[in-house]
Design a protein around this motif. Structure first.
Motif, short mmCIF file in Angstrom:
data_model
loop_
_atom_site.label_atom_id
_atom_site.label_comp_id
_atom_site.label_asym_id
_atom_site.label_seq_id
_atom_site.Cartn_x
_atom_site.Cartn_y
_atom_site.Cartn_z
N ILE A 31 -21.88 23.35 20.88
CA ILE A 31 -20.95 23.96 21.80
C ILE A 31 -19.90 24.34 21.69
O ILE A 31 -19.25 23.22 22.54
CB ILE A 31 -22.07 24.40 22.91
N SER A 32 -19.62 25.36 21.57
CA SER A 32 -17.78 26.22 21.86
C SER A 32 -17.37 27.30 22.37
O SER A 32 -17.96 28.03 21.10
CB SER A 32 -16.75 25.24 20.47
N PRO A 33 -17.18 27.41 23.63
CA PRO A 33 -17.21 28.67 23.41
C PRO A 33 -16.46 29.60 22.87
O PRO A 33 -15.45 29.21 22.50
CB PRO A 33 -16.72 28.89 24.69
N LYS A 59 -27.84 13.69 21.59
CA LYS A 59 -26.33 12.78 22.01
C LYS A 59 -25.80 14.04 22.82
O LYS A 59 -25.52 15.49 22.61
CB LYS A 59 -25.83 12.23 21.08
N ILE A 60 -25.35 14.08 24.24
CA ILE A 60 -24.50 15.16 24.62
C ILE A 60 -23.04 14.36 24.17
O ILE A 60 -22.24 13.50 24.01
CB ILE A 60 -24.44 15.14 25.53
N MET A 61 -22.21 15.67 24.37
CA MET A 61 -20.45 14.79 23.72
C MET A 61 -19.38 16.02 24.18
O MET A 61 -20.02 17.08 24.63
CB MET A 61 -20.32 15.54 21.83
N VAL A 62 -18.46 15.03 25.34
CA VAL A 62 -17.58 15.92 25.40
C VAL A 62 -16.46 15.12 25.30
O VAL A 62 -15.80 14.29 25.03
CB VAL A 62 -17.80 15.27 27.16
N MET A 63 -15.58 16.04 25.03
CA MET A 63 -14.26 16.48 24.67
C MET A 63 -13.23 17.40 25.25
O MET A 63 -13.37 18.76 25.99
CB MET A 63 -13.68 16.92 23.36
N GLY A 64 -12.64 16.23 25.61
CA GLY A 64 -11.69 16.79 26.88
C GLY A 64 -9.93 16.57 26.74
O GLY A 64 -9.61 15.03 25.50
N ILE A 65 -9.49 16.75 27.86
CA ILE A 65 -7.85 15.69 27.82
C ILE A 65 -7.46 15.26 29.09
O ILE A 65 -8.01 16.08 30.61
CB ILE A 65 -6.51 16.98 27.65
N VAL A 66 -6.65 13.53 29.60
CA VAL A 66 -6.91 13.37 30.77
C VAL A 66 -5.97 14.29 31.14
O VAL A 66 -4.67 14.38 30.78
CB VAL A 66 -6.70 12.00 30.87
N GLU A 67 -5.87 14.33 33.22
CA GLU A 67 -4.81 14.91 33.49
C GLU A 67 -3.66 13.97 33.61
O GLU A 67 -3.07 12.70 33.05
CB GLU A 67 -5.06 15.20 35.06
N LEU A 68 -2.10 15.02 34.32
CA LEU A 68 -0.71 14.13 33.61
C LEU A 68 -0.57 12.52 34.81
O LEU A 68 -0.76 11.74 34.74
CB LEU A 68 0.06 14.98 34.26
N ALA A 129 -3.19 8.56 30.21
CA ALA A 129 -3.03 9.65 30.92
C ALA A 129 -2.69 10.91 30.16
O ALA A 129 -1.59 10.21 28.89
CB ALA A 129 -2.08 9.69 32.60
N ASP A 130 -2.95 12.69 30.54
CA ASP A 130 -2.45 13.49 29.71
C ASP A 130 -2.88 13.39 28.05
O ASP A 130 -1.93 13.88 27.17
CB ASP A 130 -0.61 13.36 29.48
N GLN A 131 -3.66 12.41 27.84
CA GLN A 131 -4.37 12.03 26.43
C GLN A 131 -5.24 12.56 26.18
O GLN A 131 -6.55 12.55 27.06
CB GLN A 131 -4.31 10.75 25.62
N PRO A 132 -6.03 12.98 25.12
CA PRO A 132 -7.55 13.79 24.45
C PRO A 132 -8.71 12.45 24.88
O PRO A 132 -7.87 11.30 24.20
CB PRO A 132 -7.18 14.79 23.41
N PHE A 133 -9.49 13.06 24.54
CA PHE A 133 -10.75 12.08 24.31
C PHE A 133 -12.01 12.28 24.44
O PHE A 133 -12.25 13.93 23.61
CB PHE A 133 -10.91 10.80 25.69
N ARG A 134 -13.08 11.61 23.15
CA ARG A 134 -13.87 11.95 23.27
C ARG A 134 -15.26 11.38 23.17
O ARG A 134 -15.23 10.10 23.11
CB ARG A 134 -14.47 12.25 21.85
N ILE A 135 -15.67 11.42 24.87
CA ILE A 135 -16.76 10.49 25.34
C ILE A 135 -18.14 11.56 25.03
O ILE A 135 -18.99 12.64 23.90
CB ILE A 135 -17.45 10.38 26.29
#
Length: 181
Positions: A31-33, A59-68, A129-135
């Motif tokens: 799902i992506s808006p 499965k649940i996937m969360v992709m994001g970017i950690v704040e600075l 910090a300030d890098q993307p990740f995928r859980i």
């Protein structure tokens, strides 16, 4: 028929402050808006419905970017989304907490209003910090299996046995969400 089954399993995203739902029938597994809605729908704190609840194989996937300059963030799979209105604390099947000060990735659960002992993280802290990740949180018969950026970090054995009651994803803290599925 296969499309209907796939749509049934989709995670439906919903921001706490927004009633707009995006079922993404073209690709119900990820799902992506819409681009115009991305900042509004994926605002932290975030709450999203897991249609049909969890079950082994889902499965649940969360992709994001950690704040600075992050302190921490949480990703939780919660129960009884519709019963939250009655004021009783809902169960939390899995709460993942990334704490940057001590580089810990912790997990716990809340059953009948009481938190379990936090399980300590592995030696490897996967967030920068300030890098993307995928859980990715994989639901299996006996446990959740947690992966970050494709690496299996740990297992969390189920405290909530009724998988279908695990019906929401909640995310808060020092991160920006880019995609959920």
């Amino acid at each position: 028929m296969a499309v209907q089954a796939a749509e049934k399993d989709a995670v439906v995203l919903k921001n706490v402050e927004d009633e707009h739902l995006n079922d993404s029938p073209g690709n119900p597994g990820l799902i992506s808006p819409d681009k115009g809605d991305i900042t509004r729908l994926l605002t932290v704190p975030f709450s999203g419905r897991i249609r049909g609840g969890m079950r082994p194989g889902k499965k649940i996937m969360v992709m994001g970017i950690v704040e600075l300059e992050p302190d921490s963030f949480d990703v939780s799979l919660t129960c009884g989304r519709d019963s939250e209105k009655d004021g009783a604390p809902h169960d939390v099947a899995l709460k993942l907490t990334a704490r940057f000060a001590d580089r810990q990735f912790l997990r716990s659960a809340r059953i009948s209003g009481k938190w379990t002992v936090e399980e300590a993280s592995t030696d490897y802290f996967p967030f920068i910090a300030d890098q993307p990740f995928r859980i990715e949180i994989h639901c299996e018969h006996q446990r959740f299996r947690i992966f970050v950026d494709g690496h299996q970090l740990f297992d969390f054995y189920h405290k909530v046995k009724c998988f279908s009651s695990i019906d929401a994803v909640q995310i808060q803290g020092d991160l920006h969400i880019t995609k959920l599925g």
